[in-house]
Design an enzyme around this catalytic site. Structure first.
Site, PDB file in Angstrom:
ATOM      1  N   ASP A  34       0.901  -1.265   0.073  1.00 51.62           N
ATOM      2  CA  ASP A  34      -0.039  -0.073   0.037  1.00 51.62           C
ATOM      3  C   ASP A  34       0.867   1.086   0.090  1.00 51.62           C
ATOM      4  O   ASP A  34       1.440   1.566   1.098  1.00 51.62           O
ATOM      5  CB  ASP A  34      -0.820   0.065   1.418  1.00 51.62           C
ATOM      6  CG  ASP A  34      -2.124  -0.967   0.946  1.00 51.62           C
ATOM      7  OD1 ASP A  34      -2.778  -0.876  -0.117  1.00 51.62           O
ATOM      8  OD2 ASP A  34      -2.402  -1.744   2.173  1.00 51.62           O
ATOM      9  N   ARG A  93       4.316   3.105   2.761  1.00 49.80           N
ATOM     10  CA  ARG A  93       4.979   2.200   3.931  1.00 49.80           C
ATOM     11  C   ARG A  93       6.443   2.473   3.633  1.00 49.80           C
ATOM     12  O   ARG A  93       7.227   2.313   4.775  1.00 49.80           O
ATOM     13  CB  ARG A  93       4.763   0.949   3.490  1.00 49.80           C
ATOM     14  CG  ARG A  93       3.223   0.602   3.340  1.00 49.80           C
ATOM     15  CD  ARG A  93       2.544   0.683   4.633  1.00 49.80           C
ATOM     16  NE  ARG A  93       1.160   0.214   4.524  1.00 49.80           N
ATOM     17  CZ  ARG A  93       0.126   0.747   5.164  1.00 49.80           C
ATOM     18  NH1 ARG A  93       0.163   1.640   5.930  1.00 49.80           N
ATOM     19  NH2 ARG A  93      -1.133   0.227   4.909  1.00 49.80           N
ATOM     20  N   HIS A 130     -12.453   1.845  -2.801  1.00 51.92           N
ATOM     21  CA  HIS A 130     -12.777   0.639  -2.390  1.00 51.92           C
ATOM     22  C   HIS A 130     -14.282   0.292  -2.965  1.00 51.92           C
ATOM     23  O   HIS A 130     -15.314   1.028  -2.214  1.00 51.92           O
ATOM     24  CB  HIS A 130     -12.888   0.658  -0.861  1.00 51.92           C
ATOM     25  CG  HIS A 130     -11.514   1.015  -0.146  1.00 51.92           C
ATOM     26  ND1 HIS A 130     -11.036   2.345  -0.010  1.00 51.92           N
ATOM     27  CD2 HIS A 130     -10.548   0.257   0.481  1.00 51.92           C
ATOM     28  CE1 HIS A 130      -9.907   2.275   0.575  1.00 51.92           C
ATOM     29  NE2 HIS A 130      -9.536   0.964   0.707  1.00 51.92           N
ATOM     30  N   HIS A 189     -11.241  -0.677   9.302  1.00 57.75           N
ATOM     31  CA  HIS A 189     -10.142  -1.498  10.077  1.00 57.75           C
ATOM     32  C   HIS A 189     -10.742  -1.822  11.548  1.00 57.75           C
ATOM     33  O   HIS A 189     -10.082  -2.863  12.157  1.00 57.75           O
ATOM     34  CB  HIS A 189      -8.731  -0.439  10.009  1.00 57.75           C
ATOM     35  CG  HIS A 189      -8.159  -0.375   8.927  1.00 57.75           C
ATOM     36  ND1 HIS A 189      -8.529   0.690   7.975  1.00 57.75           N
ATOM     37  CD2 HIS A 189      -7.085  -1.002   8.186  1.00 57.75           C
ATOM     38  CE1 HIS A 189      -7.791   0.536   6.947  1.00 57.75           C
ATOM     39  NE2 HIS A 189      -6.731  -0.287   7.045  1.00 57.75           N
ATOM     40  N   ASP A 215     -10.462  -6.853   0.178  1.00 55.77           N
ATOM     41  CA  ASP A 215      -9.031  -6.011   1.055  1.00 55.77           C
ATOM     42  C   ASP A 215      -8.673  -7.071   2.102  1.00 55.77           C
ATOM     43  O   ASP A 215      -9.274  -8.214   2.237  1.00 55.77           O
ATOM     44  CB  ASP A 215     -10.074  -4.939   1.783  1.00 55.77           C
ATOM     45  CG  ASP A 215      -9.091  -3.755   2.286  1.00 55.77           C
ATOM     46  OD1 ASP A 215      -8.229  -3.889   2.397  1.00 55.77           O
ATOM     47  OD2 ASP A 215      -9.664  -2.589   2.430  1.00 55.77           O
TER      48      ASP A 215
END
Length: 331
Positions: free
Chosen positions: A62, A70, A161, A173, A243
Site C-alpha cells: 500500500d 510504507r 474501495h 479497520h 481487502d
C-alpha cells in the site's frame, strides 16, 4: 498463481515463511513499513521472496502517498491524493507522482501498489485526504492522470474501495461500517463506472462496508456487488482483490477460512489475510488449491534497478517537482 496473499514479519524471511511461500495456494505477498529498513535491504528481501516461492508470485504494497506510504526514508515523499486538485499544475503533478511512486517500487522488484483510492469521502476516517476530490468530476480527472503515470512505469492499477467507502464515518479497520444510502449508484459508484469504461483499471478492491439498501453482506463478500453489479452491469473484466480479511470490518463473515471462502465465492479472485499468521495458516489449510490465471497480467512489465532509476534524467526531474509539491502541501 494461487488466490491467497500473505505477509512476512520483518526485514528478512524466516524458515516458516519460506515454507509458506512454497505453498501453491499462495499467489502474492504484501509488504508493510515493518519490512523496510533501507533500499538495499528491501531489494534483498524481494529477491529472497521470489527465490523461496520458486515460481512467479505478485509482490505488492500500500503505497499511495500522504499518510499511506510504507516506504519513506530514501524514497520520494508523495503528497496525498487530495493535494493535486489544489495545485495549479495538479494534473501534471498527479501523472508525475504516479510514475515516480511506481518506478521506485519497480526498482525494488515490487509489482504493484494497491492504488488509487477512488472513494469520495473526505469526512470518512479511513479515507480523508486519500481521496482525489469531493465530487465525481474532480476525482475522475485527477485519478486518471495518476493512473496514467502508474501505467507508464510498467505497473497495474487497483481501484478501491468499490462501490465506495466514503459515505461512512466508521473505519473498516476497526468495525464493520454500514452505509444506509440508496443512491450509491448515482454518486460514489459513478466514479468506478467511469474508470471501468475508460479501460484504465486493471484490478478492483471492494470495501468491507455493508450497504443494507442493496445487500446484507459487506461488498467484499457479496455476490450481488461483485458478480451482478461489477461483472455483469459494469462489465469489469479485471482481477478482484479482497481487502485485508483480517480487518475488523470483515469479521462479520465468520472465521478466517470462512471469510476467505465467502470472498472467493462472491467473486474475489485473490484474497488478502495479513498481520495474523495463525489465520493465514488456517486459510492455507482449508482453501482448495486453485490457479488464478489472470493474476499474471499484474506482474510488472518493466525491469530496472535503483541505481539505474536514480541516474535517469526522468527520475531526477520527477523527484524535484514532487518534492517541491510535497513541501508545498506540508506548509
Amino acid at each position: 498463481m494461487g488466490p491467497l496473499w500473505l505477509d512476512v514479519e520483518g526485514y528478512e524471511i524466516d524458515a516458516e515463511e519460506r515454507e509458506l511461500l512454497q505453498h501453491p495456494t499462495v499467489g502474492g505477498l504484501i509488504l508493510f513499513a515493518r519490512n523496510y529498513h533501507d533500499p538495499k535491504q528491501l531489494a534483498a528481501l524481494t529477491a529472497s521472496i521470489r527465490k523461496a516461492a520458486g515460481r512467479p508470485i505478485l509482490i505488492g504494497v500500500d503505497q499511495e502517498g500522504g499518510r499511506v506510504q510504507r516506504f519513506r526514508d530514501e524514497f520520494t515523499l508523495i503528497p496525498p491524493a487530495q493535494a493535486y486538485a489544489e495545485m495549479d499544475n495538479g494534473l501534471e503533478l498527479a501523472k508525475t507522482a504516479g510514475w515516480l511512486l511506481c518506478s521506485e517500487l519497480v526498482a525494488h522488484d515490487i509489482d504493484l501498489t494497491f492504488a488509487p483510492v477512488l472513494d469520495n469521502g473526505f469526512d470518512c476516517k479511513a479515507i480523508g485526504n486519500r481521496a482525489f476530490g469531493d465530487d465525481i468530476k474532480t476525482i475522475v480527472k485527477y485519478s486518471t492522470a495518476f493512473m496514467q503515470g502508474m501505467k507508464s512505469a510498467g505497473t497495474s492499477t487497483t481501484g478501491k474501495h468499490f462501490p465506495g467507502h466514503g459515505g461512512v464515518i466508521a473505519d473498516s479497520h476497526l468495525e464493520t461500517p454500514y452505509d444506509n444510502r440508496d443512491n450509491i449508484f448515482e454518486l460514489d459508484m459513478a466514479i468506478f463506472k467511469a474508470q471501468i469504461e475508460a479501460g484504465i483499471l486493471d484490478a478492483m478492491m471492494p470495501a468491507h462496508v455493508i450497504y443494507p439498501e442493496y445487500d446484507s453482506s459487506p461488498a467484499s463478500g457479496s455476490s450481488y456487488w461483485l458478480k451482478e453489479v461489477l461483472r455483469k452491469q459494469l462489465n469489469f473484466n479485471g482481477l478482484v482483490f479482497s481487502d485485508d480479511l483480517s480487518m475488523e470490518g470483515a469479521t462479520i463473515m465468520g472465521g478466517p477460512a470462512e471469510r476467505s471462502q465467502q470472498a472467493l465465492d462472491a467473486g474475489c479472485d485473490m484474497v488478502l489475510m495479513c498481520n495474523n499468521r495463525q489465520s493465514a495458516v488456517e486459510v492455507l489449510d482449508n482453501l482448495d488449491i486453485q490457479t488464478v490465471e489472470k493474476a499474471n497480467a499484474l506482474l510488472k512489465t518493466k525491469h530496472f534497478d535503483r541505481a539505474t532509476l536514480l541516474n535517469s534524467k526522468e527520475w531526477k526531474a520527477a523527484n524535484e517537482s514532487i518534492t517541491r509539491a510535497y513541501d508545498r502541501w506540508k506548509s
